[in-house]
Design a protein around this motif. Structure first.
Motif, PDB file in Angstrom:
ATOM      1  N   THR A 119      -0.023   6.999   4.137  1.00  0.00           N
ATOM      2  CA  THR A 119      -0.746   5.836   4.658  1.00  0.00           C
ATOM      3  C   THR A 119      -0.627   4.715   3.638  1.00  0.00           C
ATOM      4  O   THR A 119      -1.037   4.889   2.483  1.00  0.00           O
ATOM      5  CB  THR A 119      -2.230   6.176   4.894  1.00  0.00           C
ATOM      6  N   PRO A 120      -0.054   3.573   4.066  1.00  0.00           N
ATOM      7  CA  PRO A 120       0.097   2.467   3.105  1.00  0.00           C
ATOM      8  C   PRO A 120      -1.271   1.931   2.664  1.00  0.00           C
ATOM      9  O   PRO A 120      -2.176   1.777   3.485  1.00  0.00           O
ATOM     10  CB  PRO A 120       0.879   1.413   3.885  1.00  0.00           C
ATOM     11  N   GLU A 123      -0.661  -4.311   1.887  1.00  0.00           N
ATOM     12  CA  GLU A 123       0.249  -4.997   2.809  1.00  0.00           C
ATOM     13  C   GLU A 123       1.692  -4.846   2.322  1.00  0.00           C
ATOM     14  O   GLU A 123       2.614  -4.662   3.126  1.00  0.00           O
ATOM     15  CB  GLU A 123      -0.133  -6.476   2.937  1.00  0.00           C
ATOM     16  N   ARG A 126       2.887  -1.513   3.372  1.00  0.00           N
ATOM     17  CA  ARG A 126       3.115  -1.469   4.817  1.00  0.00           C
ATOM     18  C   ARG A 126       4.464  -2.092   5.152  1.00  0.00           C
ATOM     19  O   ARG A 126       5.233  -1.563   5.942  1.00  0.00           O
ATOM     20  CB  ARG A 126       1.986  -2.178   5.579  1.00  0.00           C
ATOM     21  N   GLN A 129       7.146   0.156   4.013  1.00  0.00           N
ATOM     22  CA  GLN A 129       7.246   1.312   4.903  1.00  0.00           C
ATOM     23  C   GLN A 129       7.968   0.951   6.207  1.00  0.00           C
ATOM     24  O   GLN A 129       8.734   1.757   6.729  1.00  0.00           O
ATOM     25  CB  GLN A 129       5.849   1.871   5.193  1.00  0.00           C
TER      26      GLN A 129
END
Length: 189
Positions: A119-120, A123, A126, A129
């Motif tokens: 789970t990132p 930001e 994310r 990812q």
């Protein structure tokens, strides 16, 4: 080197290319020599032919065995180990592809899967990812394509490779036929 000029040129070239492929020059030369040799060679013969140290030849042969690129042979009444390469070039190509996949592609896919399951927390993670997901998709697609190609017999593989840009024309034709089929359904409605 104690080799005929044509063989020496090939062995020298393969040694230089080997360093670009991530193996030592000597390993490349050993492989090239074994590839063009009519008979399996032992370490002493390789040492003499290439003019390199016995320890370099031993280490090179171990590396090539680790890659499954050379085969060990024995001769009657001779305790020495002799080495050769597979005679079928496609066997060599398939072995190289499989070994590179195992050493480079599979570990990368494993790391990417592990990172994508996290789970990132920021930001930035994310966004990273998202890019890693795209990379995973492409590498996974290539790995699945490789697995499909690996199951093909040599004749079919040669046919596939010979198609080249004809594949694009086939896909374009398939798209046009798909569009015609969709248009036909719309006119029926």
């Amino acid at each position: 080197m104690n080799l005929p000029p044509m063989i020496q040129s090939f062995v020298l070239h393969f040694g230089e290319m080997g360093s670009r492929w991530g193996i030592s020059r000597t390993v490349g030369q050993i492989y090239a020599l074994l590839f063009v040799s009519a008979e399996p060679l032992n370490a002493e013969e390789i040492t003499e032919a290439l003019g390199v140290s016995r320890s370099n030849v031993s280490m090179g042969l171990k590396e090539l065995q680790g890659w499954n690129l050379v085969r060990l042979k024995h001769k009657p009444d001779d305790r020495r180990d002799y080495f050769t390469t597979p005679e079928d070039v496609w066997t060599i190509v398939r072995t190289l592809a499989e070994e590179r996949k195992k050493r480079e592609v599979d570990p990368t896919l494993t790391v990417l899967r592990e990172l994508l399951m996290q789970t990132p927390g920021t930001e930035q993670e994310r966004q990273a990812q998202d890019r890693l997901a795209n990379l995973h998709e492409v590498i996974d697609l290539m790995a699945r394509w490789y697995n499909d190609v690996e199951r093909m017999d040599n004749a079919r593989l040669v046919e596939l490779m010979s198609l080249g840009a004809k594949v694009q024309r086939f896909l374009d034709m398939k798209d046009r036929l798909g569009n015609l089929t969709r248009l036909g359904r719309k006119t029926e409605d």
